[in-house]
Write a protein that holds these residues in place. Structure first.
Motif, PDB file in Angstrom:
ATOM      1  N   GLY A  22       0.813  -1.206   0.000  1.00  0.00           N
ATOM      2  CA  GLY A  22       0.000   0.000   0.000  1.00  0.00           C
ATOM      3  C   GLY A  22       0.849   1.259   0.000  1.00  0.00           C
ATOM      4  O   GLY A  22       2.071   1.209   0.075  1.00  0.00           O
ATOM      5  N   ALA A  49      -3.137   5.932   5.309  1.00  0.00           N
ATOM      6  CA  ALA A  49      -3.170   5.235   4.025  1.00  0.00           C
ATOM      7  C   ALA A  49      -3.687   6.163   2.932  1.00  0.00           C
ATOM      8  O   ALA A  49      -4.613   6.941   3.172  1.00  0.00           O
ATOM      9  CB  ALA A  49      -4.055   4.004   4.117  1.00  0.00           C
ATOM     10  N   LYS A  58      -6.401   0.004   0.991  1.00  0.00           N
ATOM     11  CA  LYS A  58      -5.671  -1.112   1.584  1.00  0.00           C
ATOM     12  C   LYS A  58      -4.269  -0.677   2.000  1.00  0.00           C
ATOM     13  O   LYS A  58      -3.527  -0.092   1.217  1.00  0.00           O
ATOM     14  CB  LYS A  58      -5.565  -2.275   0.591  1.00  0.00           C
ATOM     15  CG  LYS A  58      -4.842  -3.469   1.148  1.00  0.00           C
ATOM     16  CD  LYS A  58      -4.759  -4.583   0.141  1.00  0.00           C
ATOM     17  CE  LYS A  58      -3.994  -5.757   0.691  1.00  0.00           C
ATOM     18  NZ  LYS A  58      -3.886  -6.846  -0.293  1.00  0.00           N
ATOM     19  N   LEU A  59      -3.921  -1.000   3.242  1.00  0.00           N
ATOM     20  CA  LEU A  59      -2.585  -0.749   3.755  1.00  0.00           C
ATOM     21  C   LEU A  59      -2.229  -1.916   4.662  1.00  0.00           C
ATOM     22  O   LEU A  59      -2.949  -2.214   5.616  1.00  0.00           O
ATOM     23  CB  LEU A  59      -2.526   0.570   4.536  1.00  0.00           C
ATOM     24  CG  LEU A  59      -1.172   0.929   5.120  1.00  0.00           C
ATOM     25  CD1 LEU A  59      -0.133   1.143   4.026  1.00  0.00           C
ATOM     26  CD2 LEU A  59      -1.287   2.178   5.981  1.00  0.00           C
TER      27      LEU A  59
END
Length: 64
Positions: free
Chosen positions: A28, A55, A59-60
């Protein structure tokens, strides 16, 4: 101390200046708001200060 997803993370300054909450980025991209990492380190997207950075995408994945 920051508690995220039931994970305790050491955080002394909560302002992104001390580096105690530096966390490895596995996947990410991050928007860096800290004053600890250099511009080159921020561009590498290898770690982040989780007390202030966030982030960029949905998504991270981090390595705790």
């Amino acid at each position: 101390m920051i508690k995220t997803l039931n994970i305790d993370v050491e955080c002394l300054c909560r302002e992104g200046v001390c580096g105690t909450c530096e966390t490895v980025i596995l996947d990410g991209e991050v928007e860096h708001f800290d004053q600890y990492l250099s511009d080159a380190e921020k561009a590498s997207q290898k770690s982040m200060m989780i007390c202030v950075s966030r982030a960029k995408d949905k998504k991270l994945v981090l390595d705790f």
